[in-house]
Scaffold this motif. Structure first.
Motif, PDB file in Angstrom:
ATOM      1  N   GLY A  80      22.505  27.088  22.844  1.00  0.00           N
ATOM      2  CA  GLY A  80      23.954  27.152  22.657  1.00  0.00           C
ATOM      3  C   GLY A  80      24.647  27.321  24.004  1.00  0.00           C
ATOM      4  O   GLY A  80      24.345  26.624  24.983  1.00  0.00           O
ATOM      5  N   SER A  82      24.170  29.309  26.236  1.00  0.00           N
ATOM      6  CA  SER A  82      23.279  29.663  27.341  1.00  0.00           C
ATOM      7  C   SER A  82      22.491  28.468  27.862  1.00  0.00           C
ATOM      8  O   SER A  82      21.634  28.635  28.728  1.00  0.00           O
ATOM      9  CB  SER A  82      22.337  30.789  26.903  1.00  0.00           C
ATOM     10  N   ARG A 131      22.669  35.797  26.802  1.00  0.00           N
ATOM     11  CA  ARG A 131      23.694  36.831  26.979  1.00  0.00           C
ATOM     12  C   ARG A 131      23.264  38.110  26.255  1.00  0.00           C
ATOM     13  O   ARG A 131      23.258  39.182  26.829  1.00  0.00           O
ATOM     14  CB  ARG A 131      25.014  36.307  26.406  1.00  0.00           C
ATOM     15  N   GLY A 133      20.259  38.716  25.035  1.00  0.00           N
ATOM     16  CA  GLY A 133      18.862  39.090  25.317  1.00  0.00           C
ATOM     17  C   GLY A 133      18.042  39.263  24.065  1.00  0.00           C
ATOM     18  O   GLY A 133      16.910  39.765  24.123  1.00  0.00           O
ATOM     19  N   THR A 135      18.101  36.616  21.401  1.00  0.00           N
ATOM     20  CA  THR A 135      18.039  35.372  20.613  1.00  0.00           C
ATOM     21  C   THR A 135      16.586  34.930  20.415  1.00  0.00           C
ATOM     22  O   THR A 135      15.853  34.701  21.381  1.00  0.00           O
ATOM     23  CB  THR A 135      18.871  34.280  21.312  1.00  0.00           C
ATOM     24  N   GLY A 190      29.260  33.194  25.359  1.00  0.00           N
ATOM     25  CA  GLY A 190      28.352  32.160  25.856  1.00  0.00           C
ATOM     26  C   GLY A 190      28.999  30.790  26.035  1.00  0.00           C
ATOM     27  O   GLY A 190      28.838  30.142  27.074  1.00  0.00           O
ATOM     28  N   ARG A 191      29.739  30.352  25.035  1.00  0.00           N
ATOM     29  CA  ARG A 191      30.276  28.980  25.098  1.00  0.00           C
ATOM     30  C   ARG A 191      31.404  28.830  26.124  1.00  0.00           C
ATOM     31  O   ARG A 191      31.847  27.726  26.401  1.00  0.00           O
ATOM     32  CB  ARG A 191      30.720  28.514  23.721  1.00  0.00           C
ATOM     33  N   GLN A 398      31.746  34.572  16.433  1.00  0.00           N
ATOM     34  CA  GLN A 398      31.055  33.541  15.675  1.00  0.00           C
ATOM     35  C   GLN A 398      30.241  34.175  14.549  1.00  0.00           C
ATOM     36  O   GLN A 398      29.022  34.035  14.488  1.00  0.00           O
ATOM     37  CB  GLN A 398      30.178  32.657  16.573  1.00  0.00           C
ATOM     38  N   LYS A 405      21.468  33.986  12.088  1.00  0.00           N
ATOM     39  CA  LYS A 405      20.529  34.628  13.020  1.00  0.00           C
ATOM     40  C   LYS A 405      19.857  35.831  12.347  1.00  0.00           C
ATOM     41  O   LYS A 405      18.658  36.045  12.474  1.00  0.00           O
ATOM     42  CB  LYS A 405      21.281  35.137  14.264  1.00  0.00           C
TER      43      LYS A 405
HETATM   44  O1  G6P Z   1      23.072  33.838  25.032  1.00  0.00           O
HETATM   45  P1  G6P Z   1      22.503  34.252  23.733  1.00  0.00           P
HETATM   46  O2  G6P Z   1      22.848  35.651  23.388  1.00  0.00           O
HETATM   47  O3  G6P Z   1      21.024  34.015  23.672  1.00  0.00           O
HETATM   48  O4  G6P Z   1      23.153  33.375  22.623  1.00  0.00           O
HETATM   49  C1  G6P Z   1      22.973  31.981  22.541  1.00  0.00           C
HETATM   50  C2  G6P Z   1      23.846  31.423  21.458  1.00  0.00           C
HETATM   51  O5  G6P Z   1      23.526  32.169  20.294  1.00  0.00           O
HETATM   52  C3  G6P Z   1      24.335  32.058  19.141  1.00  0.00           C
HETATM   53  O6  G6P Z   1      23.927  31.005  18.371  1.00  0.00           O
HETATM   54  C4  G6P Z   1      25.794  32.057  19.397  1.00  0.00           C
HETATM   55  O7  G6P Z   1      26.492  31.635  18.281  1.00  0.00           O
HETATM   56  C5  G6P Z   1      26.138  31.155  20.571  1.00  0.00           C
HETATM   57  O8  G6P Z   1      27.508  31.286  20.867  1.00  0.00           O
HETATM   58  C6  G6P Z   1      25.333  31.578  21.762  1.00  0.00           C
HETATM   59  O9  G6P Z   1      25.711  30.808  22.862  1.00  0.00           O
END
Ligand code: G6P
Length: 433
Positions: A80, A82, A131, A133, A135, A190-191, A398, A405
Motif C-alpha cells: 500500500g 509503504s 509505518r 510495523g 502489517t 502511508g498513502r 481507513q 487486517k
Molecule cells: O505501512 P504499514 O503500516 O505497513 O501499512 C501499509 C498499508 O496498510 C494498510 O492496508 C493501510 O490501509 C494502508 O494505508 C497502508 O499503507
C-alpha cells in the motif's frame, strides 16, 4: 502541474459542471483551504503530509542508504502506502544508476520464490517499510527474505534498511539488530508519505535527485490558495468532486507515458482509501495511454455516463523516429516519431471523448523528471485532501481496510478478533462442476 478542466464543463459534457456551479463551489473551496492551512500549521494528523516538502531531510536519507549504495538489486518490502509511492518514483524516472528496484508488495509464494531464486543476494539490499510495523504481509515477506539471505550465507543485517514508526515490532527488531533506520514522520498516513523517507529511500539508492523531487513538490505547495481558479491541485479535486456529485462516480486515471503506469496505481490507493467512506467516494480506475485506447476506450466513450477520464499529458519525452518503409500507406508514419504518434493519439482520444460529451480533465506535466513528478504527487495529494473536505469525510483514516487486517490476523491465530468470525458466516451458493 497545470490542469485543464474545459472538457468537464456542462457546455461540453454530460455530466458536466457549469461555470456558475464552479463559482459557487469556489466558496466552499475557500473554506476548505482555510481548514487545510490550519491543519498544516498545527501539524494535525494527515494535514501534516502537506508539509513534507519542507520537513523531509534528503541528506539524512542519503546517509542512511550509504551502506547499501552499491546494491545491484534493491528489494523494497512494503505494501500500500509503504510501497506505491516509492515504486511510482523509481518506475517513472529514467535510470541514474545500475540498481534495479523491485517491490515485494504481495504475498504470492510462487512469485516471491521466483524473485529470490538465482539472485545474487550478496549484491542485493533490503528496504523494509511499514509505518505501523505490524502489517502481516510485510513482516512475513521480510522474514522469508531474511531466511533466504541466511541460507545463502549473506549477513542480512549488513544489507537492510528499515523505515517505520517511532515504536512497534519493526522498530524493536531494527533496534535489536542495530540496523540503519529512518522514521515515518508523525502525522503522515502511508498513502500520503511518498515525499518522506517512505518514498525516497529507494529513490536515493537509485541515485535520483531528492532535492528536485522536493523542490517540485514545494513549488506545487506554493500554489495552494483560496480559489480553485488559481490552484491546479484544487481545480482538479473540486472538479472531480463536482462531477461525482453529478453522476461520474468513476475516475479513470490515464497517464500517457509507460513510466507513469505505477503512478495510476498510487493514485488509485490515494483516492479510494481517502475518499471511500460514509457511502461516498469516487471509484478510481487504472488505465494507460495509448494501450487502453485499444481496450477500455469503447466503454469510456459509449458506455454509461458515470465516468470522469483524467488524462496525464507527460509533456516532452525522449524521442525515437519511426523508420521509413517505402510502403505508400505507411508513409505518414515514416514522417513522424513515436512521441508524435503518442501526442496525436492523446489529442485524438481527448477530442473523441469531448465530441461524445464525456467529461475529461487534462493534467499537464512538462516532462517526467524529478521536479515534475514531485509536483504531480504533491498536487494529487492536495487535490485529495481538498476533495475530502468537500465530501466532509475523514480523509486520513481507513477503518474498512483495518477491519480485514484484523480478520486476517484472527484467522492466523494472531489474536482474538471478532472480525474473523465473519469468515465462518459466509453465505454459500456453490455451483460445482
Ligand atoms: O505501512 P504499514 O503500516 O505497513 O501499512 C501499509 C498499508 O496498510 C494498510 O492496508 C493501510 O490501509 C494502508 O494505508 C497502508 O499503507
Amino acid at each position: 502541474m497545470n490542469v485543464d478542466i474545459g472538457n468537464a464543463l456542462a457546455s461540453v459534457a454530460s455530466p458536466g459542471v457549469s461555470r456558475e456551479s464552479l463559482e459557487r463551489l469556489d466558496d466552499q473551496v475557500g473554506d476548505a483551504h482555510e481548514r487545510i492551512e490550519r491543519g498544516m500549521a498545527d501539524a494535525e494528523h494527515g494535514y501534516e503530509a502537506l508539509n513534507l516538502p519542507q520537513r523531509t531531510d534528503p541528506t539524512e536519507i542519503r546517509a542512511a542508504v550509504e551502506p547499501v549504495a552499491d546494491a545491484e538489486t534493491l528489494l523494497t518490502i512494503g505494501i500500500g502506502g509503504s510501497a506505491l509511492g516509492a515504486a511510482t518514483i523509481t518506475d517513472a524516472l529514467a535510470a541514474e544508476s545500475d540498481t534495479e528496484a523491485i517491490y515485494l508488495d504481495n504475498v504470492d509464494p510462487a512469485w516471491i520464490s521466483q524473485l529470490l531464486e538465482n539472485r545474487s543476494l550478496e549484491n542485493t539490499a533490503i528496504n523494509v517499510v511499514s509505518r505501523s510495523g505490524t502489517t502481516a504481509e510485510t513482516l512475513a515477506n521480510f522474514l522469508v527474505v531474511r531466511d533466504a539471505f541466511e541460507s545463502a550465507g549473506v549477513d542480512w543485517t549488513d544489507r537492510t534498511i528499515v523505515t517505520t514508526g517511532e515504536s512497534g515490532p519493526l522498530r524493536n527488531l531494527s533496534d535489536r539488530h542495530d540496523l540503519p533506520s529512518l522514521q515515518v514522520p508523525d502525522g503522515v498516513p502511508g498513502r500520503f508519505s511518498a515525499l518522506s523517507a517512505v518514498g525516497l529511500v529507494a529513490a536515493a539508492v537509485c541515485e535520483h535527485d531528492l532535492e528536485a523531487l522536493l523542490d517540485g513538490a514545494a513549488a506545487e505547495a506554493e500554489t495552494l490558495s483560496g480559489s480553485l481558479f488559481e490552484c491546479p491541485a484544487y481545480a482538479y479535486g473540486a472538479t472531480a468532486y463536482a462531477l461525482d456529485q453529478r453522476g461520474a462516480g468513476i475516475n479513470a486515471m490515464v497517464p500517457y507515458a509507460e513510466s507513469l503506469e505505477t503512478y495510476a496505481e498510487w493514485f488509485a490507493q490515494l483516492w479510494a482509501e481517502s475518499l471511500g467512506k460514509d457511502d461516498l467516494g469516487q471509484t478510481p480506475v487504472r488505465a494507460l495511454g495509448v494501450t487502453d485506447q485499444h481496450s477500455q476506450l469503447q466503454l469510456y466513450r459509449a458506455g454509461p455516463r458515470d465516468k470522469l477520464v483524467t488524462f496525464v499529458s507527460p509533456g516532452e519525452l525522449a524521442d525515437r523516429p519511426i523508420p521509413d518503409t517505402g510502403v505508400d500507406e505507411l508513409a505518414y508514419l515514416g514522417d513522424s516519431t513515436l512521441a508524435d504518434l503518442l501526442e496525436a493519439e492523446f489529442e485524438a482520444t481527448e477530442a473523441s471523448l469531448a465530441a461524445a460529451g464525456r467529461p475529461n480533465v487534462r493534467v499537464e506535466l512538462e516532462g517526467v523528471d524529478e521536479y515534475e513528478l514531485g509536483g504531480l504527487l504533491y498536487g494529487m495529494e492536495a487535490a485529495c485532501v481538498l476533495a475530502g473536505e468537500l465530501y466532509a469525510v475523514n480523509t486520513f483514516e481507513q477503518p474498512a481496510v483495518e477491519w480485514a487486517k484484523k480478520a486476517t490476523r484472527g484467522l492466523l491465530g494472531g489474536g482474538d478478533f471478532e472480525e474473523a468470525d465473519a469468515v465462518a458466516e459466509k453465505t454459500e451458493l456453490r455451483i460445482e462442476r
